[in-house]
Design a protein around this motif. Structure first.
Motif, PDB file in Angstrom:
ATOM      1  N   LYS A   1       1.671   4.264  10.060  1.00  0.00           N
ATOM      2  CA  LYS A   1       0.367   3.643  10.260  1.00  0.00           C
ATOM      3  C   LYS A   1       0.523   2.141  10.502  1.00  0.00           C
ATOM      4  O   LYS A   1      -0.129   1.563  11.363  1.00  0.00           O
ATOM      5  CB  LYS A   1      -0.515   3.901   9.040  1.00  0.00           C
ATOM      6  CG  LYS A   1      -1.886   3.315   9.128  1.00  0.00           C
ATOM      7  CD  LYS A   1      -2.782   4.084  10.039  1.00  0.00           C
ATOM      8  CE  LYS A   1      -3.135   5.399   9.383  1.00  0.00           C
ATOM      9  NZ  LYS A   1      -4.131   6.156  10.111  1.00  0.00           N
ATOM     10  N   ARG A   2       1.417   1.521   9.758  1.00  0.00           N
ATOM     11  CA  ARG A   2       1.652   0.077   9.917  1.00  0.00           C
ATOM     12  C   ARG A   2       2.075  -0.243  11.340  1.00  0.00           C
ATOM     13  O   ARG A   2       1.551  -1.162  11.963  1.00  0.00           O
ATOM     14  CB  ARG A   2       2.713  -0.397   8.921  1.00  0.00           C
ATOM     15  CG  ARG A   2       3.047  -1.886   9.115  1.00  0.00           C
ATOM     16  CD  ARG A   2       3.952  -2.415   8.055  1.00  0.00           C
ATOM     17  NE  ARG A   2       5.306  -1.951   8.182  1.00  0.00           N
ATOM     18  CZ  ARG A   2       6.357  -2.656   7.798  1.00  0.00           C
ATOM     19  NH1 ARG A   2       6.221  -3.840   7.253  1.00  0.00           N
ATOM     20  NH2 ARG A   2       7.561  -2.164   7.938  1.00  0.00           N
ATOM     21  N   GLU A   3       3.024   0.525  11.847  1.00  0.00           N
ATOM     22  CA  GLU A   3       3.494   0.260  13.206  1.00  0.00           C
ATOM     23  C   GLU A   3       2.384   0.474  14.232  1.00  0.00           C
ATOM     24  O   GLU A   3       2.267  -0.266  15.208  1.00  0.00           O
ATOM     25  CB  GLU A   3       4.710   1.126  13.524  1.00  0.00           C
ATOM     26  CG  GLU A   3       5.947   0.719  12.744  1.00  0.00           C
ATOM     27  CD  GLU A   3       6.271  -0.767  12.881  1.00  0.00           C
ATOM     28  OE1 GLU A   3       6.259  -1.301  14.019  1.00  0.00           O
ATOM     29  OE2 GLU A   3       6.533  -1.409  11.852  1.00  0.00           O
TER      30      GLU A   3
ATOM     31  N   LEU B   1       4.263  10.038   1.776  1.00  0.00           N
ATOM     32  CA  LEU B   1       3.237   8.996   1.754  1.00  0.00           C
ATOM     33  C   LEU B   1       3.796   7.652   2.218  1.00  0.00           C
ATOM     34  O   LEU B   1       3.124   6.916   2.953  1.00  0.00           O
ATOM     35  CB  LEU B   1       2.623   8.881   0.350  1.00  0.00           C
ATOM     36  CG  LEU B   1       1.656  10.003  -0.012  1.00  0.00           C
ATOM     37  CD1 LEU B   1       1.416  10.044  -1.519  1.00  0.00           C
ATOM     38  CD2 LEU B   1       0.350   9.864   0.747  1.00  0.00           C
ATOM     39  N   SER B   2       5.009   7.328   1.812  1.00  0.00           N
ATOM     40  CA  SER B   2       5.637   6.082   2.274  1.00  0.00           C
ATOM     41  C   SER B   2       5.800   6.089   3.787  1.00  0.00           C
ATOM     42  O   SER B   2       5.483   5.100   4.464  1.00  0.00           O
ATOM     43  CB  SER B   2       7.011   5.891   1.618  1.00  0.00           C
ATOM     44  OG  SER B   2       6.868   5.641   0.254  1.00  0.00           O
ATOM     45  N   ARG B   3       6.290   7.186   4.314  1.00  0.00           N
ATOM     46  CA  ARG B   3       6.473   7.305   5.766  1.00  0.00           C
ATOM     47  C   ARG B   3       5.130   7.250   6.491  1.00  0.00           C
ATOM     48  O   ARG B   3       4.988   6.615   7.533  1.00  0.00           O
ATOM     49  CB  ARG B   3       7.216   8.607   6.087  1.00  0.00           C
ATOM     50  CG  ARG B   3       7.493   8.813   7.560  1.00  0.00           C
ATOM     51  CD  ARG B   3       8.447   9.980   7.843  1.00  0.00           C
ATOM     52  NE  ARG B   3       8.541  11.008   6.835  1.00  0.00           N
ATOM     53  CZ  ARG B   3       7.835  12.144   6.846  1.00  0.00           C
ATOM     54  NH1 ARG B   3       6.960  12.383   7.791  1.00  0.00           N
ATOM     55  NH2 ARG B   3       8.013  13.045   5.896  1.00  0.00           N
TER      56      ARG B   3
ATOM     57  N   MET C   1       0.836  -1.205   0.000  1.00  0.00           N
ATOM     58  CA  MET C   1       0.000   0.000   0.000  1.00  0.00           C
ATOM     59  C   MET C   1       0.870   1.255   0.000  1.00  0.00           C
ATOM     60  O   MET C   1       0.564   2.227  -0.694  1.00  0.00           O
ATOM     61  CB  MET C   1      -0.926   0.025   1.223  1.00  0.00           C
ATOM     62  CG  MET C   1      -2.090  -0.934   1.144  1.00  0.00           C
ATOM     63  SD  MET C   1      -3.231  -0.599  -0.217  1.00  0.00           S
ATOM     64  CE  MET C   1      -3.865   0.990   0.260  1.00  0.00           C
ATOM     65  N   GLY C   2       1.938   1.231   0.782  1.00  0.00           N
ATOM     66  CA  GLY C   2       2.849   2.378   0.820  1.00  0.00           C
ATOM     67  C   GLY C   2       3.462   2.657  -0.539  1.00  0.00           C
ATOM     68  O   GLY C   2       3.563   3.809  -0.969  1.00  0.00           O
TER      69      GLY C   2
ATOM     70  N   ALA D   1      -6.902   0.469  -9.568  1.00  0.00           N
ATOM     71  CA  ALA D   1      -7.505  -0.850  -9.337  1.00  0.00           C
ATOM     72  C   ALA D   1      -6.734  -1.638  -8.291  1.00  0.00           C
ATOM     73  O   ALA D   1      -7.331  -2.259  -7.400  1.00  0.00           O
ATOM     74  CB  ALA D   1      -7.575  -1.627 -10.651  1.00  0.00           C
ATOM     75  N   GLN D   2      -5.422  -1.617  -8.376  1.00  0.00           N
ATOM     76  CA  GLN D   2      -4.605  -2.351  -7.402  1.00  0.00           C
ATOM     77  C   GLN D   2      -4.745  -1.751  -6.002  1.00  0.00           C
ATOM     78  O   GLN D   2      -4.852  -2.467  -5.007  1.00  0.00           O
ATOM     79  CB  GLN D   2      -3.132  -2.369  -7.837  1.00  0.00           C
ATOM     80  CG  GLN D   2      -2.888  -3.141  -9.112  1.00  0.00           C
ATOM     81  CD  GLN D   2      -3.411  -4.563  -9.034  1.00  0.00           C
ATOM     82  OE1 GLN D   2      -3.095  -5.302  -8.103  1.00  0.00           O
ATOM     83  NE2 GLN D   2      -4.221  -4.951  -9.998  1.00  0.00           N
ATOM     84  N   TYR D   3      -4.736  -0.431  -5.949  1.00  0.00           N
ATOM     85  CA  TYR D   3      -4.888   0.267  -4.673  1.00  0.00           C
ATOM     86  C   TYR D   3      -6.228  -0.084  -4.029  1.00  0.00           C
ATOM     87  O   TYR D   3      -6.297  -0.450  -2.855  1.00  0.00           O
ATOM     88  CB  TYR D   3      -4.778   1.773  -4.893  1.00  0.00           C
ATOM     89  CG  TYR D   3      -4.979   2.577  -3.638  1.00  0.00           C
ATOM     90  CD1 TYR D   3      -3.903   2.864  -2.803  1.00  0.00           C
ATOM     91  CD2 TYR D   3      -6.241   3.040  -3.272  1.00  0.00           C
ATOM     92  CE1 TYR D   3      -4.090   3.591  -1.641  1.00  0.00           C
ATOM     93  CE2 TYR D   3      -6.425   3.768  -2.117  1.00  0.00           C
ATOM     94  CZ  TYR D   3      -5.347   4.042  -1.302  1.00  0.00           C
ATOM     95  OH  TYR D   3      -5.534   4.757  -0.150  1.00  0.00           O
ATOM     96  N   ASN D   4      -7.301   0.021  -4.807  1.00  0.00           N
ATOM     97  CA  ASN D   4      -8.632  -0.241  -4.267  1.00  0.00           C
ATOM     98  C   ASN D   4      -8.807  -1.684  -3.831  1.00  0.00           C
ATOM     99  O   ASN D   4      -9.534  -1.960  -2.875  1.00  0.00           O
ATOM    100  CB  ASN D   4      -9.712   0.167  -5.271  1.00  0.00           C
ATOM    101  CG  ASN D   4      -9.837   1.670  -5.377  1.00  0.00           C
ATOM    102  OD1 ASN D   4      -9.589   2.401  -4.422  1.00  0.00           O
ATOM    103  ND2 ASN D   4     -10.192   2.153  -6.552  1.00  0.00           N
TER     104      ASN D   4
END
Length: 164
Positions: A141-143, A134-136, A21-22, A85-88
């Motif tokens: 968010k992941r953590e 956005l990556s950060r 997602m990142g 499409a991949q994101y959704n």
């Protein structure tokens, strides 16, 4: 006879999904900066200030709704149907987990600062900078989601995530 299902996500699931997602969000940011119209930026800026107001008022559900609209606007501005499409396909799997991760004041405040950085990068049409933010943003968010899973270890299998 198929309806919505609810699945649980483990820390391993989060570690698998969030980097993808990142990467998708980072790419959408880069592409959006290259293609973003002034009208699209104005819409994102207006949404950003709405979201900031919800943050100030501590209206989490409204904040989250507008936050999603901002990310969707960036994705639309990227103008890449394959990316969208991949994101959704993945976004639905983690939407509830992302919402729950914003529950702590510390993470919520941090996310708001990250959104300030996103807006500045969009305004400057700095795709590299927006990609990094956005990556950060997704890594943070992941953590937070993983922490929520650990803290909710007594609840079945961690946070449930609704998807179609």
């Amino acid at each position: 006879n198929r309806g919505a299902r609810v699945a649980t996500l483990s820390e391993a699931d989060i570690d698998e999904i969030f980097p993808v997602m990142g990467a998708l969000e980072a790419l959408s940011g880069e592409l959006a900066c290259a293609r973003l119209s002034d009208a699209e930026f104005a819409e994102i800026r207006a949404l950003h200030y709405q979201m900031a107001l919800h943050h100030t008022r501590r209206e989490l559900a409204d904040y989250f709704r507008v936050n999603q609209q901002i990310h969707e606007c960036i994705l639309k501005a990227a103008a890449n149907p394959t990316l969208e499409a991949q994101y959704n396909a993945l976004a639905g799997r983690i939407r509830l987990a992302r919402f729950r991760a914003n529950m702590t004041d510390t993470r919520w405040d941090q996310a708001m600062r990250e959104h300030e950085e996103m807006l500045a990068a969009l305004d400057a049409r700095d795709g590299k900078r927006l990609s990094e933010v956005l990556s950060r943003h997704l890594e943070n968010k992941r953590e937070t989601v993983k922490q929520a899973i650990r803290e909710g270890a007594g609840e079945a299998h961690g946070p449930a995530v609704a998807y179609d």
